[in-house]
Write an enzyme that holds these catalytic residues in place. Structure first.
Site, PDB file in Angstrom:
ATOM      1  N   GLU A  38     -34.919  26.017  21.576  1.00  0.00           N
ATOM      2  CA  GLU A  38     -35.167  25.733  23.236  1.00  0.00           C
ATOM      3  C   GLU A  38     -36.258  27.071  23.335  1.00  0.00           C
ATOM      4  O   GLU A  38     -35.962  27.923  23.375  1.00  0.00           O
ATOM      5  CB  GLU A  38     -33.986  25.535  23.963  1.00  0.00           C
ATOM      6  N   LYS A 109     -34.748  17.910  28.734  1.00  0.00           N
ATOM      7  CA  LYS A 109     -33.155  18.081  29.015  1.00  0.00           C
ATOM      8  C   LYS A 109     -32.694  17.446  30.096  1.00  0.00           C
ATOM      9  O   LYS A 109     -33.030  17.436  31.266  1.00  0.00           O
ATOM     10  CB  LYS A 109     -33.033  19.634  29.102  1.00  0.00           C
ATOM     11  N   CYS A 142     -29.875  21.976  23.649  1.00  0.00           N
ATOM     12  CA  CYS A 142     -28.569  23.066  24.151  1.00  0.00           C
ATOM     13  C   CYS A 142     -27.391  22.600  24.800  1.00  0.00           C
ATOM     14  O   CYS A 142     -26.549  21.638  24.325  1.00  0.00           O
ATOM     15  CB  CYS A 142     -29.251  24.214  24.879  1.00  0.00           C
TER      16      CYS A 142
HETATM   17  C1  ACM Z   1     -28.380  26.637  27.637  1.00  0.00           C
HETATM   18  O1  ACM Z   1     -28.340  25.208  27.692  1.00  0.00           O
HETATM   19  N1  ACM Z   1     -29.460  26.695  27.136  1.00  0.00           N
HETATM   20  C2  ACM Z   1     -27.252  27.290  27.543  1.00  0.00           C
END
Ligand code: ACM
Length: 260
Positions: A38, A109, A142
């Site tokens: 990420e 995301k 993530c």
């Molecule tokens: C995250 O979602 N980077 C902890």
């Protein structure tokens, strides 16, 4: 096919340096799929939306895209990476999958973590799959791991491999991904970063532990909490097709959504 990842330790804001390091680290390697972390080239902790917008790229444009597009073509491989996606005055925490013909798929995301909520807009793409040489891939980023619906949605959409660019802070994800792989009978590739990042007096420690996991929940390859490096495993994506775990149990056909 060979799936691979690179676990890095980027310096915040040093985009060219971080990009060079990742591209050089995989230069001599052979793979069909490479997953990078990420926000792998920028670093994680933006102070303001404006900073993220300034350091971000539009999907399918910019230095990072150009370098990885060339890498994808040279390696004849899919390259998945996380980046701040500039969208007017907004920014999404996004992942892009580039195919060797320069076509790409964008995932934004869905579940933002903690301070990300002050910087990024919640993603609007949702979870979807795409195909590369008959292999079905999906992306999540993530903290999406904390919501089992993310991996389940991808698996129900046919994903054989879940690409999971990450910047992990909480300790539970590496083990939770064993469960995500097992409960969906899919391969997972979590590409994380290591190191500390300190901005505005706020220090974060990232936990590394990148992993490639099989549909049976076996760790096929993993890196340590502080390792910077490349990791790969040879897999057969077809192993993710059979959802039968006993002669009488197919974990997808046995679902009873009317009771959920
Ligand atoms: C995250 O979602 N980077 C902890």
């Amino acid at each position: 096919m060979r799936v691979a990842l690179y676990q890095n330790n980027p310096v915040f804001g040093e985009i060219e340096r971080n990009l060079d390091e990742a591209v050089n680290a995989v230069a001599g390697r052979e793979f069909d799929l490479l997953v990078l972390p990420e926000l792998f080239a920028t670093g994680y902790q933006f102070k303001t939306v404006g900073e993220a917008v300034t350091m971000g790229d539009q999907a399918g444009a910019g230095l990072t895209f150009e370098r990885l597009r060339i890498l994808s073509r040279e390696k004849d491989a899919v390259v998945v990476y996380g980046f701040p996606e500039r969208h007017g005055m907004k920014c999404f925490n996004s992942a892009l999958a580039i195919l060797p013909d320069a076509s790409y798929f964008l995932y934004q995301k869905t579940h933002l973590f903690d301070t990300e909520k002050g910087i990024f807009s919640p993603g609007e793409t949702g979870f979807f799959t795409f195909t590369f040489r008959g292999i079905r891939l999906g992306m999540m980023i993530c903290f999406d791991w904390r919501f089992p619906e993310s991996a389940r949605k991808l698996a129900l959409a046919g994903a054989q491999i879940i690409c999971h660019p990450s910047n992990l802070i909480l300790p539970h994800c590496p083990d939770a991904m064993i469960t995500r792989a097992l409960e969906n009978n899919v391969f997972t590739v979590t590409a994380d970063r290591v190191g500390k990042e300190s901005r505005s007096g706020h220090e974060l420690q990232f936990i590394g532990s990148s992993r490639i996991i099989s549909p049976g929940g076996m760790i096929l390859a993993q890196l340590g909490q502080d390792d910077v490096g490349y990791l790969s495993a040879e897999i057969n994506p077809a192993d993710a097709e059979n959802k039968k775990i006993t002669p009488r149990n197919d974990i997808f056909q046995d679902r009873r959504p009317e009771y959920y």
